[in-house]
Design an enzyme around this catalytic site. Sequence first.
Site, PDB file in Angstrom:
ATOM      1  N   LYS A 129       0.625  -1.320   0.605  1.00 21.21           N
ATOM      2  CA  LYS A 129      -0.498  -0.316  -0.065  1.00 21.21           C
ATOM      3  C   LYS A 129       0.697   1.057   0.368  1.00 21.21           C
ATOM      4  CE  LYS A 129      -4.524   0.829   0.637  1.00 21.21           C
ATOM      5  NZ  LYS A 129      -5.768   0.147  -0.053  1.00 21.21           N
ATOM      6  N   ASP A 169      -6.864   4.650  -4.781  1.00 18.41           N
ATOM      7  CA  ASP A 169      -7.705   4.104  -3.114  1.00 18.41           C
ATOM      8  C   ASP A 169      -8.104   5.666  -2.885  1.00 18.41           C
ATOM      9  OD1 ASP A 169      -7.295   2.125  -0.476  1.00 18.41           O
ATOM     10  OD2 ASP A 169      -7.271   4.601  -0.116  1.00 18.41           O
TER      11      ASP A 169
HETATM   12  N1  GLU Z   1      -6.839   0.594  -3.333  1.00 18.65           N
HETATM   13  C1  GLU Z   1      -8.351  -0.741  -2.977  1.00 18.65           C
HETATM   14  C2  GLU Z   1      -8.443  -1.831  -2.390  1.00 18.65           C
HETATM   15  O1  GLU Z   1      -7.860  -1.583  -0.792  1.00 18.65           O
HETATM   16  C3  GLU Z   1      -7.536  -1.458  -4.842  1.00 18.65           C
HETATM   17  C4  GLU Z   1      -6.191  -1.613  -4.761  1.00 18.65           C
HETATM   18  C5  GLU Z   1      -5.764  -2.763  -6.642  1.00 18.65           C
HETATM   19  O2  GLU Z   1      -6.785  -2.807  -7.098  1.00 18.65           O
HETATM   20  O3  GLU Z   1      -3.950  -3.339  -5.788  1.00 18.65           O
HETATM   21  O4  GLU Z   1      -8.397  -2.657  -2.063  1.00 18.65           O
END
Ligand code: GLU
Length: 449
Positions: A129, A169
């Site tokens: 992340k 996100d």
């Molecule tokens: N931010 C999204 C999540 O919390 C998607 C992450 C992604 O597609 O890599 O899962």
Amino acid sequence: MTQLDEKLEPIMAEVFRRNAAEPEFHQAVREVLESLGRVIAKRPDYADDALIERICEPERQIIFRVPWTDDKGQVRINRGFRVQFNSALGPYKGGIRFHPSVNVGIIKFLGFEQTFKNALTGLPIGGGKGGSDFDPKGRSDAEIMRFCQSFMTELSRHLGEYTDVPAGDIGVGGREIGYMFGQYKRLTNRYEAGVLTGKGLSYGGSRARKEATGYGNTYFVDSMLATKGTSFDGKRVVVSGSGNVAIYTMEKVMSLGGRIVACSDSNGYIVDENGIDLDLVKEIKEVRRERISEYARLRGTGSHYIAGGSIWDVPCDVAMPSATQNELTGKDAKALVQNGVIAVGEGANMPSTPDAIRIFQEAGVMFAPGKAANAGGVATSALEMQQNASRDSWTFEQTEARLETIMRNIHDTCAATADEYGAPGDYVLGANIAGFVRVAEAMRALGVI
Ligand code: GLU
């Protein structure tokens, strides 16, 4: 709080010591460790070789300076982060968040959750992340672009389609991914489409990616309701937030016959007893980029806006928190239970506090934790990577059908795991254990890593 197993207590203590002042990360780890007591009772070997300790420690944490120039020519500084949590199952995968609340603890909790979520999809993606404490609110397009370019200038050296693949996100959508992909391409002189997901359809994005998190949460809750012989049809539904996750949750719930009566942003919420006009919400949030209070002004009679307050005071059958972490407290959970809620599906990451989860579970409310219920977004990101790797582009129907299958499988896996470990209907336990076992098996096979 549930008592931790005596083998897990020192692991939690070490997480506290090593990650001081990171309450969200402590909360996320504690919830998983609470579930793991049942695993090590059955399989004590999972506590060997510091396997659990290793899973709680990110593989790599990157913190960097992001300088940029605003429209007045003033130089500004933000802090950028990428936590590469676990790559046992595949390249690090997870979104980028731009929000003033971002700090290393928040990104760490999100990376930790992402690791188990990604494992639950059954697809070959590790967990990571990233983000920045940059506040995109009120910034011009040009400022957003310069910020994204500066952020990517540093981040690019840590990425790659086989290394680390970010996406969006909170605060990062199609526009930001476009600017970041453009900068990555300039810096590397490579058209490496699979290095970012959530891309636009004109340059390698996947159909249904934008819709995927909200649609996926709806499929998960639909499967959960079906276990009790019911469905969304005729249900009153409250969805917090009005970003990407919330909008496409509302869209899918409506298509299954549910009536959305409220949604929100960080300033307040709107109630529309006739059912939310989703086209108007899309116009306000996706086109005009304005606050949700505009809805009541434009829609007129029948709807109203409440500044501040809690959206969870609005009576509903199904609650789908899709805004941010810890947005639904114990007090909110009590109000929902009193008003007769039957199911909760988390579209955001960790939106319910531990207290709220306990209250729901004690009241017999079906509760779908985010790391399972909101996995549709990242699962479709993995489908985008597949399309990029094969230089192919699937139809909307094909992609959505894959998403639906994945979500219903995740539901069934969580339910079966909860049964197997003696806690039928406990999706929190099911998701934590099923996710953990997949990561743990892969890590063990790879030696001491
Ligand atoms: N931010 C999204 C999540 O919390 C998607 C992450 C992604 O597609 O890599 O899962």
